[in-house]
Design an enzyme around this catalytic site. Structure first.
Site, PDB file in Angstrom:
ATOM      1  N   CYS A 132      59.753  41.872  -9.418  1.00 62.34           N
ATOM      2  CA  CYS A 132      59.943  42.365  -8.059  1.00 62.34           C
ATOM      3  C   CYS A 132      59.029  43.576  -7.804  1.00 62.34           C
ATOM      4  O   CYS A 132      57.820  43.412  -7.760  1.00 62.34           O
ATOM      5  CB  CYS A 132      61.419  42.681  -7.821  1.00 62.34           C
ATOM      6  SG  CYS A 132      61.818  43.252  -6.164  1.00 62.34           S
ATOM      7  N   ASP A 179      62.689  32.317  -2.024  1.00 59.50           N
ATOM      8  CA  ASP A 179      62.619  33.782  -2.062  1.00 59.50           C
ATOM      9  C   ASP A 179      62.447  34.317  -0.642  1.00 59.50           C
ATOM     10  O   ASP A 179      61.481  33.988   0.037  1.00 59.50           O
ATOM     11  CB  ASP A 179      61.444  34.211  -2.941  1.00 59.50           C
ATOM     12  CG  ASP A 179      61.474  35.685  -3.289  1.00 59.50           C
ATOM     13  OD1 ASP A 179      62.032  36.477  -2.506  1.00 59.50           O
ATOM     14  OD2 ASP A 179      60.924  36.053  -4.332  1.00 59.50           O
ATOM     15  N   HIS A 212      65.064  34.808  -5.318  1.00 54.73           N
ATOM     16  CA  HIS A 212      64.498  36.051  -5.845  1.00 54.73           C
ATOM     17  C   HIS A 212      65.367  36.581  -6.993  1.00 54.73           C
ATOM     18  O   HIS A 212      66.584  36.612  -6.904  1.00 54.73           O
ATOM     19  CB  HIS A 212      64.455  37.085  -4.716  1.00 54.73           C
ATOM     20  CG  HIS A 212      63.695  38.321  -5.042  1.00 54.73           C
ATOM     21  ND1 HIS A 212      62.325  38.395  -4.952  1.00 54.73           N
ATOM     22  CD2 HIS A 212      64.113  39.526  -5.460  1.00 54.73           C
ATOM     23  CE1 HIS A 212      61.934  39.607  -5.294  1.00 54.73           C
ATOM     24  NE2 HIS A 212      63.003  40.324  -5.606  1.00 54.73           N
TER      25      HIS A 212
END
Length: 245
Positions: A132, A179, A212
């Protein structure tokens, strides 16, 4: 961001109750989690945390996994003592919180970690893995640090640099099909521009039906339908590092 109301859903998944096999050490001006393999190694990986910081058990679990595969793993506090994001924080304040924690403004910390690895650990081959926020940082290192021989950027992408497709070291980019932070249209642009601009080896891989955070925030033991993707992504990460380091 793709989702301004909630720009980083990193709390998706499972927070591990995991203590870690390594130690917390001071590396110049930053604290770091360091774990070493059972036998000596001249290879290392810089593990770059997500917005929840260097002490997140999930990230330390990945560092320990890398150590079990022969790498000295170092997860520094790239926020340098500033509070990481919290699941209870107000998402409307996220961009304000992020202002002094740019993933592309970590060179001083990276330089300190590189000195530590070379001078105190005898490391000659170094890679990076980031998740991330850390995925953006791993992408950044591939642009600024050719001495870092390989990178794995997991659901992170640089958007603001003009030269962001001109990698200096090989990078594996891992993304999730579902995501909300890095939508597939941005991944497609990355793929096309890398093909056009990049002269080093690279790969962009999209995992179907994943969201995600799946590589480090989902526990493979309690998510049977996601388990094959989680394990495949982690295997890809290791294979990429092994290929170049």
């Amino acid at each position: 961001m793709a989702n301004e109301a909630k720009p980083c859903p990193c709390e998706i998944g499972d927070r591990m109750e995991y203590g870690g096999r390594g130690q917390e050490v001071q590396i110049e001006h930053i604290k770091s989690y360091v774990v070493k393999p059972s036998s000596g190694s001249d290879k290392a990986v810089i593990v770059i945390h997500d917005v929840y910081g260097w002490q997140l058990p999930n990230t330390r679990y990945i560092a320990d996994m890398l150590a079990a595969n022969g790498y000295i793993a170092v997860c520094p506090d790239f926020y340098v003592g500033k509070d990481p994001w919290s699941p209870t924080s107000d998402w409307s304040k996220f961009q304000e919180w992020l202002e002094d924690k740019k993933a592309t403004s970590i060179n001083r910390e990276v330089d300190a970690v590189l000195r530590f690895l070379k001078e105190q650990c005898g490391v000659h081959l170094i890679g990076s893995v980031g998740f991330c926020w850390g995925g953006v940082a791993a992408h950044h290192l591939a642009l600024d640090y050719p001495e870092i021989k390989a990178g794995v950027s997991v659901y992170g992408i640089i958007r603001e640099r003009e030269d962001c497709f001109e990698l200096k070291s090989p990078v594996l980019f891992i993304f999730a099909e579902k995501d909300e932070v890095v939508p597939l249209e941005q991944v497609s642009i990355l793929q096309a521009r890398l093909k056009e601009k990049c002269t080093v080896d690279h790969q962009v891989k999209i995992f179907p039906d994943q969201s995600h955070g799946f590589v480090h925030r989902k526990r493979e033991d309690i998510n049977p339908s996601d388990r094959p993707h989680i394990l495949e992504a982690r295997s890809d990460m290791l294979n990429w590092l092994n290929k170049y380091i």
